[in-house]
Motif scaffolding. Sequence first.
Motif, PDB file in Angstrom:
ATOM      1  N   PHE A 178      -9.088 -10.782   1.168  1.00 30.21           N
ATOM      2  CA  PHE A 178      -8.173  -9.949   0.394  1.00 30.21           C
ATOM      3  C   PHE A 178      -8.049  -8.561   1.026  1.00 30.21           C
ATOM      4  CE2 PHE A 178      -7.103  -6.968  -2.972  1.00 30.21           C
ATOM      5  CZ  PHE A 178      -5.979  -7.563  -3.534  1.00 30.21           C
ATOM      6  N   LYS A 179      -9.167  -7.969   1.428  1.00 28.74           N
ATOM      7  CA  LYS A 179      -9.134  -6.638   2.063  1.00 28.74           C
ATOM      8  C   LYS A 179      -8.338  -6.667   3.366  1.00 28.74           C
ATOM      9  CE  LYS A 179     -13.434  -4.997   0.047  1.00 28.74           C
ATOM     10  NZ  LYS A 179     -14.848  -4.676   0.261  1.00 28.74           N
ATOM     11  N   LEU A 180      -8.497  -7.725   4.145  1.00 29.37           N
ATOM     12  CA  LEU A 180      -7.715  -7.847   5.382  1.00 29.37           C
ATOM     13  C   LEU A 180      -6.225  -7.966   5.059  1.00 29.37           C
ATOM     14  CD1 LEU A 180     -10.011 -10.250   7.427  1.00 29.37           C
ATOM     15  CD2 LEU A 180      -9.478  -7.865   8.006  1.00 29.37           C
ATOM     16  N   TYR A 181      -5.870  -8.779   4.074  1.00 28.92           N
ATOM     17  CA  TYR A 181      -4.461  -8.932   3.693  1.00 28.92           C
ATOM     18  C   TYR A 181      -3.878  -7.600   3.214  1.00 28.92           C
ATOM     19  CZ  TYR A 181      -4.702 -14.077   3.869  1.00 28.92           C
ATOM     20  OH  TYR A 181      -4.828 -15.393   4.269  1.00 28.92           O
ATOM     21  N   LYS A 182      -4.669  -6.808   2.493  1.00 31.48           N
ATOM     22  CA  LYS A 182      -4.190  -5.501   2.023  1.00 31.48           C
ATOM     23  C   LYS A 182      -3.904  -4.569   3.204  1.00 31.48           C
ATOM     24  CE  LYS A 182      -3.731  -4.094  -1.838  1.00 31.48           C
ATOM     25  NZ  LYS A 182      -2.445  -4.075  -2.583  1.00 31.48           N
ATOM     26  N   MET A 183      -4.607  -4.755   4.314  1.00 33.82           N
ATOM     27  CA  MET A 183      -4.314  -3.953   5.506  1.00 33.82           C
ATOM     28  C   MET A 183      -2.953  -4.332   6.086  1.00 33.82           C
ATOM     29  SD  MET A 183      -7.988  -3.833   7.418  1.00 33.82           S
ATOM     30  CE  MET A 183      -9.428  -3.316   6.507  1.00 33.82           C
ATOM     31  N   LEU A 184      -2.585  -5.591   5.955  1.00 38.09           N
ATOM     32  CA  LEU A 184      -1.302  -6.062   6.471  1.00 38.09           C
ATOM     33  C   LEU A 184      -0.156  -5.647   5.547  1.00 38.09           C
ATOM     34  CD1 LEU A 184       0.156  -7.807   8.646  1.00 38.09           C
ATOM     35  CD2 LEU A 184      -0.130  -9.747   7.082  1.00 38.09           C
ATOM     36  N   VAL A 185      -0.349  -5.809   4.254  1.00 33.75           N
ATOM     37  CA  VAL A 185       0.699  -5.477   3.270  1.00 33.75           C
ATOM     38  C   VAL A 185       0.088  -4.603   2.166  1.00 33.75           C
ATOM     39  CG1 VAL A 185       2.318  -7.360   3.674  1.00 33.75           C
ATOM     40  CG2 VAL A 185       0.330  -7.768   2.250  1.00 33.75           C
ATOM     41  N   PRO A 186      -0.141  -3.328   2.469  1.00 36.50           N
ATOM     42  CA  PRO A 186      -0.868  -2.468   1.530  1.00 36.50           C
ATOM     43  C   PRO A 186      -0.166  -2.240   0.198  1.00 36.50           C
ATOM     44  CG  PRO A 186      -0.025  -1.197   3.389  1.00 36.50           C
ATOM     45  CD  PRO A 186       0.219  -2.630   3.700  1.00 36.50           C
ATOM     46  N   ASN A 187       1.147  -2.380   0.145  1.00 37.29           N
ATOM     47  CA  ASN A 187       1.868  -2.094  -1.095  1.00 37.29           C
ATOM     48  C   ASN A 187       2.198  -3.334  -1.921  1.00 37.29           C
ATOM     49  OD1 ASN A 187       1.908   0.678  -0.478  1.00 37.29           O
ATOM     50  ND2 ASN A 187       3.624   0.345   0.903  1.00 37.29           N
ATOM     51  N   SER A 188       1.693  -4.491  -1.500  1.00 38.97           N
ATOM     52  CA  SER A 188       1.995  -5.725  -2.231  1.00 38.97           C
ATOM     53  C   SER A 188       1.333  -5.712  -3.604  1.00 38.97           C
ATOM     54  CB  SER A 188       1.506  -6.946  -1.449  1.00 38.97           C
ATOM     55  OG  SER A 188       1.689  -8.113  -2.214  1.00 38.97           O
ATOM     56  N   LYS A 189       2.148  -5.947  -4.612  1.00 41.02           N
ATOM     57  CA  LYS A 189       1.619  -6.023  -5.983  1.00 41.02           C
ATOM     58  C   LYS A 189       1.485  -7.475  -6.443  1.00 41.02           C
ATOM     59  CE  LYS A 189       3.370  -1.485  -7.345  1.00 41.02           C
ATOM     60  NZ  LYS A 189       2.819  -0.905  -6.205  1.00 41.02           N
ATOM     61  N   LYS A 190       2.057  -8.409  -5.671  1.00 38.51           N
ATOM     62  CA  LYS A 190       2.032  -9.819  -6.053  1.00 38.51           C
ATOM     63  C   LYS A 190       0.920 -10.600  -5.355  1.00 38.51           C
ATOM     64  CE  LYS A 190       6.982 -10.023  -6.926  1.00 38.51           C
ATOM     65  NZ  LYS A 190       8.242 -10.673  -6.572  1.00 38.51           N
ATOM     66  N   MET A 191       0.264  -9.997  -4.382  1.00 37.95           N
ATOM     67  CA  MET A 191      -0.725 -10.718  -3.587  1.00 37.95           C
ATOM     68  C   MET A 191      -1.953 -11.056  -4.429  1.00 37.95           C
ATOM     69  SD  MET A 191      -2.528  -9.716   0.000  1.00 37.95           S
ATOM     70  CE  MET A 191      -3.057  -8.156  -0.625  1.00 37.95           C
ATOM     71  N   THR A 192      -2.395 -12.288  -4.272  1.00 36.53           N
ATOM     72  CA  THR A 192      -3.637 -12.714  -4.903  1.00 36.53           C
ATOM     73  C   THR A 192      -4.285 -13.759  -4.003  1.00 36.53           C
ATOM     74  OG1 THR A 192      -4.660 -13.593  -6.895  1.00 36.53           O
ATOM     75  CG2 THR A 192      -2.509 -14.459  -6.343  1.00 36.53           C
ATOM     76  N   VAL A 193      -5.564 -13.661  -3.818  1.00 34.05           N
ATOM     77  CA  VAL A 193      -6.315 -14.621  -3.015  1.00 34.05           C
ATOM     78  C   VAL A 193      -7.249 -15.344  -3.974  1.00 34.05           C
ATOM     79  CG1 VAL A 193      -7.903 -14.932  -1.091  1.00 34.05           C
ATOM     80  CG2 VAL A 193      -6.171 -13.123  -0.987  1.00 34.05           C
ATOM     81  N   ILE A 194      -7.082 -16.644  -4.050  1.00 28.59           N
ATOM     82  CA  ILE A 194      -7.810 -17.453  -5.031  1.00 28.59           C
ATOM     83  C   ILE A 194      -8.803 -18.357  -4.310  1.00 28.59           C
ATOM     84  CG2 ILE A 194      -7.533 -19.193  -6.845  1.00 28.59           C
ATOM     85  CD1 ILE A 194      -4.643 -18.097  -7.172  1.00 28.59           C
TER      86      ILE A 194
END
Length: 143
Positions: free
Chosen positions: A15-31
């Motif tokens: 999740f932290k790595l994905y936030k580096m790619l798309v820091p402003n995403s409000k829909k991202m969720t890693v399950i």
Amino acid sequence: MIIREAEKADRDQIFKLYKMLVPNSKKMTVIEAQIETIRKDPTNFLLVYEEHGELLGTVTLNICLQAQHGFRPYGVLENIIVHEDHQGKNIGLKLLQYVEEYCRSVDCHKIMLLSSSTRERAHYFFDRAGYSGSVSKGFKKYL
């Protein structure tokens, strides 16, 4: 250093790595359950680059079937991310080399990836790794 398939316990670091790619995403969720589903699927891979227990990179590889090239599939890469504090250390290149070796082993005829049109440093990296940005034009439609 190890490249391996992701496990449920990797969720927070992915999740932290994905936030580096798309820091402003409000829909991202890693399950965790989805990480496990991918892990069990023989044609989809969520790979991580790990050093000393820390995930420093990740890539998703999907092996896709088609009819155009006989039985030869193709690979699609998504979410190629290297931790922002560890870029320039060949982590991304090692992930790409790992993916390419696997794709050769299953007789893929090509590997494709998309990159955001604004990520010029990433484009330079992909070009240096042998991926041509001038062969095709990518299109997306979000649903």
